[in-house]
Scaffold this motif. Structure first.
Motif, PDB file in Angstrom:
ATOM      1  N   VAL A 198       1.461   4.750 -18.456  1.00  0.00           N
ATOM      2  CA  VAL A 198       0.067   4.404 -18.188  1.00  0.00           C
ATOM      3  C   VAL A 198      -0.297   3.018 -18.724  1.00  0.00           C
ATOM      4  O   VAL A 198      -0.919   2.217 -18.033  1.00  0.00           O
ATOM      5  CB  VAL A 198      -0.898   5.469 -18.761  1.00  0.00           C
ATOM      6  N   LEU A 199       0.086   2.694 -19.920  1.00  0.00           N
ATOM      7  CA  LEU A 199      -0.303   1.422 -20.528  1.00  0.00           C
ATOM      8  C   LEU A 199       0.863   0.449 -20.686  1.00  0.00           C
ATOM      9  O   LEU A 199       0.816  -0.461 -21.517  1.00  0.00           O
ATOM     10  CB  LEU A 199      -0.974   1.676 -21.884  1.00  0.00           C
ATOM     11  N   THR A 200       1.880   0.616 -19.890  1.00  0.00           N
ATOM     12  CA  THR A 200       3.053  -0.252 -19.971  1.00  0.00           C
ATOM     13  C   THR A 200       2.683  -1.713 -19.759  1.00  0.00           C
ATOM     14  O   THR A 200       3.262  -2.604 -20.375  1.00  0.00           O
ATOM     15  CB  THR A 200       4.106   0.172 -18.925  1.00  0.00           C
ATOM     16  N   PHE A 201       1.695  -1.974 -18.888  1.00  0.00           N
ATOM     17  CA  PHE A 201       1.326  -3.349 -18.593  1.00  0.00           C
ATOM     18  C   PHE A 201       0.836  -4.103 -19.831  1.00  0.00           C
ATOM     19  O   PHE A 201       0.872  -5.328 -19.857  1.00  0.00           O
ATOM     20  CB  PHE A 201       0.268  -3.400 -17.481  1.00  0.00           C
ATOM     21  N   LEU A 202       0.384  -3.388 -20.872  1.00  0.00           N
ATOM     22  CA  LEU A 202      -0.061  -4.056 -22.093  1.00  0.00           C
ATOM     23  C   LEU A 202       1.105  -4.629 -22.892  1.00  0.00           C
ATOM     24  O   LEU A 202       0.973  -5.657 -23.553  1.00  0.00           O
ATOM     25  CB  LEU A 202      -0.840  -3.085 -22.982  1.00  0.00           C
ATOM     26  N   ASP A 223      -2.153  -2.982 -11.669  1.00  0.00           N
ATOM     27  CA  ASP A 223      -2.335  -2.033 -10.567  1.00  0.00           C
ATOM     28  C   ASP A 223      -1.301  -2.305  -9.482  1.00  0.00           C
ATOM     29  O   ASP A 223      -0.499  -3.211  -9.590  1.00  0.00           O
ATOM     30  CB  ASP A 223      -3.754  -2.122 -10.002  1.00  0.00           C
ATOM     31  N   ASN A 224      -1.372  -1.525  -8.408  1.00  0.00           N
ATOM     32  CA  ASN A 224      -0.412  -1.714  -7.322  1.00  0.00           C
ATOM     33  C   ASN A 224      -1.088  -2.320  -6.097  1.00  0.00           C
ATOM     34  O   ASN A 224      -0.605  -2.176  -4.984  1.00  0.00           O
ATOM     35  CB  ASN A 224       0.273  -0.392  -6.962  1.00  0.00           C
ATOM     36  N   ASN A 225      -2.193  -3.024  -6.314  1.00  0.00           N
ATOM     37  CA  ASN A 225      -2.910  -3.612  -5.194  1.00  0.00           C
ATOM     38  C   ASN A 225      -2.072  -4.628  -4.423  1.00  0.00           C
ATOM     39  O   ASN A 225      -2.261  -4.787  -3.228  1.00  0.00           O
ATOM     40  CB  ASN A 225      -4.203  -4.274  -5.669  1.00  0.00           C
ATOM     41  N   GLN A 226      -1.171  -5.317  -5.092  1.00  0.00           N
ATOM     42  CA  GLN A 226      -0.349  -6.299  -4.397  1.00  0.00           C
ATOM     43  C   GLN A 226       0.476  -5.626  -3.301  1.00  0.00           C
ATOM     44  O   GLN A 226       0.562  -6.124  -2.189  1.00  0.00           O
ATOM     45  CB  GLN A 226       0.569  -7.042  -5.374  1.00  0.00           C
ATOM     46  N   ARG A 264      -1.826  -4.827  -0.466  1.00  0.00           N
ATOM     47  CA  ARG A 264      -2.200  -6.020   0.290  1.00  0.00           C
ATOM     48  C   ARG A 264      -1.062  -6.459   1.214  1.00  0.00           C
ATOM     49  O   ARG A 264      -1.310  -6.980   2.298  1.00  0.00           O
ATOM     50  CB  ARG A 264      -2.571  -7.151  -0.660  1.00  0.00           C
ATOM     51  N   GLU A 265       0.155  -6.272   0.777  1.00  0.00           N
ATOM     52  CA  GLU A 265       1.312  -6.691   1.582  1.00  0.00           C
ATOM     53  C   GLU A 265       1.382  -5.928   2.910  1.00  0.00           C
ATOM     54  O   GLU A 265       1.769  -6.489   3.925  1.00  0.00           O
ATOM     55  CB  GLU A 265       2.619  -6.496   0.811  1.00  0.00           C
ATOM     56  N   ILE A 266       1.034  -4.654   2.901  1.00  0.00           N
ATOM     57  CA  ILE A 266       1.132  -3.875   4.145  1.00  0.00           C
ATOM     58  C   ILE A 266      -0.155  -3.863   4.953  1.00  0.00           C
ATOM     59  O   ILE A 266      -0.164  -3.459   6.102  1.00  0.00           O
ATOM     60  CB  ILE A 266       1.582  -2.424   3.871  1.00  0.00           C
ATOM     61  N   ARG A 267      -1.258  -4.345   4.367  1.00  0.00           N
ATOM     62  CA  ARG A 267      -2.548  -4.291   5.064  1.00  0.00           C
ATOM     63  C   ARG A 267      -2.527  -5.063   6.373  1.00  0.00           C
ATOM     64  O   ARG A 267      -3.045  -4.592   7.391  1.00  0.00           O
ATOM     65  CB  ARG A 267      -3.650  -4.825   4.164  1.00  0.00           C
ATOM     66  N   MET A 268      -1.942  -6.258   6.398  1.00  0.00           N
ATOM     67  CA  MET A 268      -1.953  -7.068   7.611  1.00  0.00           C
ATOM     68  C   MET A 268      -1.238  -6.364   8.761  1.00  0.00           C
ATOM     69  O   MET A 268      -1.674  -6.439   9.904  1.00  0.00           O
ATOM     70  CB  MET A 268      -1.320  -8.440   7.343  1.00  0.00           C
ATOM     71  N   MET A 269      -0.167  -5.664   8.460  1.00  0.00           N
ATOM     72  CA  MET A 269       0.543  -4.912   9.497  1.00  0.00           C
ATOM     73  C   MET A 269      -0.361  -3.830  10.077  1.00  0.00           C
ATOM     74  O   MET A 269      -0.415  -3.636  11.290  1.00  0.00           O
ATOM     75  CB  MET A 269       1.819  -4.289   8.923  1.00  0.00           C
ATOM     76  N   LYS A 270      -1.094  -3.138   9.215  1.00  0.00           N
ATOM     77  CA  LYS A 270      -1.994  -2.085   9.683  1.00  0.00           C
ATOM     78  C   LYS A 270      -3.137  -2.673  10.512  1.00  0.00           C
ATOM     79  O   LYS A 270      -3.530  -2.102  11.521  1.00  0.00           O
ATOM     80  CB  LYS A 270      -2.558  -1.279   8.511  1.00  0.00           C
ATOM     81  N   VAL A 271      -3.648  -3.836  10.121  1.00  0.00           N
ATOM     82  CA  VAL A 271      -4.707  -4.494  10.888  1.00  0.00           C
ATOM     83  C   VAL A 271      -4.178  -4.870  12.268  1.00  0.00           C
ATOM     84  O   VAL A 271      -4.841  -4.660  13.282  1.00  0.00           O
ATOM     85  CB  VAL A 271      -5.227  -5.743  10.131  1.00  0.00           C
ATOM     86  N   GLN A 272      -2.974  -5.412  12.308  1.00  0.00           N
ATOM     87  CA  GLN A 272      -2.353  -5.782  13.582  1.00  0.00           C
ATOM     88  C   GLN A 272      -2.210  -4.560  14.486  1.00  0.00           C
ATOM     89  O   GLN A 272      -2.501  -4.618  15.674  1.00  0.00           O
ATOM     90  CB  GLN A 272      -0.983  -6.422  13.322  1.00  0.00           C
ATOM     91  N   GLN A 273      -1.797  -3.445  13.927  1.00  0.00           N
ATOM     92  CA  GLN A 273      -1.651  -2.227  14.716  1.00  0.00           C
ATOM     93  C   GLN A 273      -2.992  -1.747  15.254  1.00  0.00           C
ATOM     94  O   GLN A 273      -3.103  -1.318  16.394  1.00  0.00           O
ATOM     95  CB  GLN A 273      -1.008  -1.122  13.885  1.00  0.00           C
TER      96      GLN A 273
END
Length: 117
Positions: free
Chosen positions: A43-47, A55-58, A61-70
């Motif tokens: 849980v706190l490994t990032f510290l 977080d895993n937002n990156q 974000r990487e797959i979002r453009m593919m979903k938008v294209q679809q």
């Protein structure tokens, strides 16, 4: 151990409604508490480790453009088109992560003088 007992007192199990079968639902705070206890080390490994993101937002974000294209076109027209689209998006994402100019990097790629080797 004492903390776990205290947490259990503050977040008791939800009572089973009359006439319902199966396991009773837990409250959202209880679910969060259980998850934090189960994954205590990660849980706190990032510290402690700066290479671990908060977080895993990156990744999302990487797959979002593919979903938008679809969604916009309904789908990619061919498997080859999907591969080309992913390759271009991957290149742009890598250039951004390297803090380089996307336009310059694309221009150099078209001139066969790639910035990234």
């Amino acid at each position: 151990m004492k903390e776990a007992m205290e947490d259990a007192k503050q977040n008791p199990r939800v009572e089973q409604p009359v006439g319902k079968r199966g396991k009773p639902k837990q409250s959202k705070p209880k679910n969060l508490l259980d998850r934090l206890q189960t994954h205590r080390l990660s849980v706190l490994t990032f510290l402690c480790d700066p290479s671990v993101p908060f977080d895993n937002n990156q990744a999302e974000r990487e797959i979002r453009m593919m979903k938008v294209q679809q969604k916009i076109s309904g789908t990619l027209r061919s498997e080859q088109g999907a591969k080309v689209f992913c390759r271009i998006r991957s290149f742009i994402s890598t250039v951004k992560k390297q803090s380089l100019s996307i336009i310059d990097a694309l221009e150099r790629a078209f001139r066969e003088q790639p910035v990234l080797q």
